[in-house]
Write an enzyme that holds these catalytic residues in place. Structure first.
Site, PDB file in Angstrom:
ATOM      1  N   VAL A   1       0.835  -1.205   0.000  1.00  8.71           N
ATOM      2  CA  VAL A   1       0.000   0.000   0.000  1.00  8.71           C
ATOM      3  C   VAL A   1       0.870   1.257   0.000  1.00  8.71           C
ATOM      4  O   VAL A   1       0.580   2.220  -0.714  1.00  8.71           O
ATOM      5  CB  VAL A   1      -0.996  -0.003   1.184  1.00  8.71           C
ATOM      6  CG1 VAL A   1      -1.824   1.277   1.204  1.00  8.71           C
ATOM      7  CG2 VAL A   1      -1.912  -1.221   1.113  1.00  8.71           C
ATOM      8  N   CYS A   2       1.949   1.241   0.765  1.00  8.16           N
ATOM      9  CA  CYS A   2       2.844   2.399   0.810  1.00  8.16           C
ATOM     10  C   CYS A   2       3.458   2.665  -0.560  1.00  8.16           C
ATOM     11  O   CYS A   2       3.582   3.824  -0.978  1.00  8.16           O
ATOM     12  CB  CYS A   2       3.948   2.194   1.842  1.00  8.16           C
ATOM     13  SG  CYS A   2       3.335   2.064   3.537  1.00  8.16           S
ATOM     14  N   THR A   3       3.824   1.615  -1.256  1.00  2.41           N
ATOM     15  CA  THR A   3       4.394   1.775  -2.592  1.00  2.41           C
ATOM     16  C   THR A   3       3.367   2.395  -3.530  1.00  2.41           C
ATOM     17  O   THR A   3       3.678   3.352  -4.260  1.00  2.41           O
ATOM     18  CB  THR A   3       4.900   0.424  -3.133  1.00  2.41           C
ATOM     19  OG1 THR A   3       5.942  -0.047  -2.263  1.00  2.41           O
ATOM     20  CG2 THR A   3       5.442   0.560  -4.539  1.00  2.41           C
TER      21      THR A   3
END
Length: 160
Positions: A52-54
């Site tokens: 999700v961060c990516t």
């Protein structure tokens, strides 16, 4: 510490960070108070190279010209160190500063630190005077504010 409310002064942060420019790493100390005079987007994310961060950081990188056009720099802030940030920025082609909040001091000041879990995925829009004007604080961290949503909030800071 509680999350600052909209209309309250943004807690001061000063963190080491880096940005890749034409593939070259540039380290610096990033202080919110030094950014007065224009809006700022602080994007807190739990970890480099996580799914999700990516997606979140890559979406902001893809929309970086929108933010620049609105005069609002974006800082990505997470607990990893600068070497991890460098690898993440290189792998994903991120061209905005990534700040290392290894002691989670900024996350604590913004009320988003979670014991044993790192931090809540959050975005804070700080105005030119250093006041929180909009925020999105995730409960679970699987969603994030998109470029269009943040850009609309920045536009609302500028009188027509």
């Amino acid at each position: 510490m509680a999350t600052p409310d909209v209309g309250q002064p943004a807690p001061e942060i000063s963190l080491p960070g880096l940005v890749l420019v034409d593939g070259e790493r540039h380290d610096d100390q990033y202080s919110l108070s030094a950014q007065r005079g224009h809006p700022m987007v602080l994007a807190f994310y739990p970890g480099d190279n996580t799914p999700v961060c990516t997606r979140q950081m890559c979406s902001y990188a893809a929309g970086i010209e929108v933010f620049r056009g609105l005069g609002a720099p974006v800082w990505g802030i997470s607990p990893q160190d600068l070497d991890s940030h460098e690898s993440f920025a290189r792998d994903q082609g991120l061209g905005f500063p990534l700040l290392a909040d290894t002691a989670r001091e900024a996350a604590k000041k913004y009320g988003i630190a979670m014991v044993g879990l790192g931090l809540r995925r959050s975005v804070f829009l700080i105005d030119a005077d250093g006041v929180v004007r909009w925020k999105q604080v995730g409960l679970v961290g699987l969603t994030y504010a998109d470029v269009d949503t943040i850009a609309e909030q920045i536009r609302q800071l500028t009188p027509a």
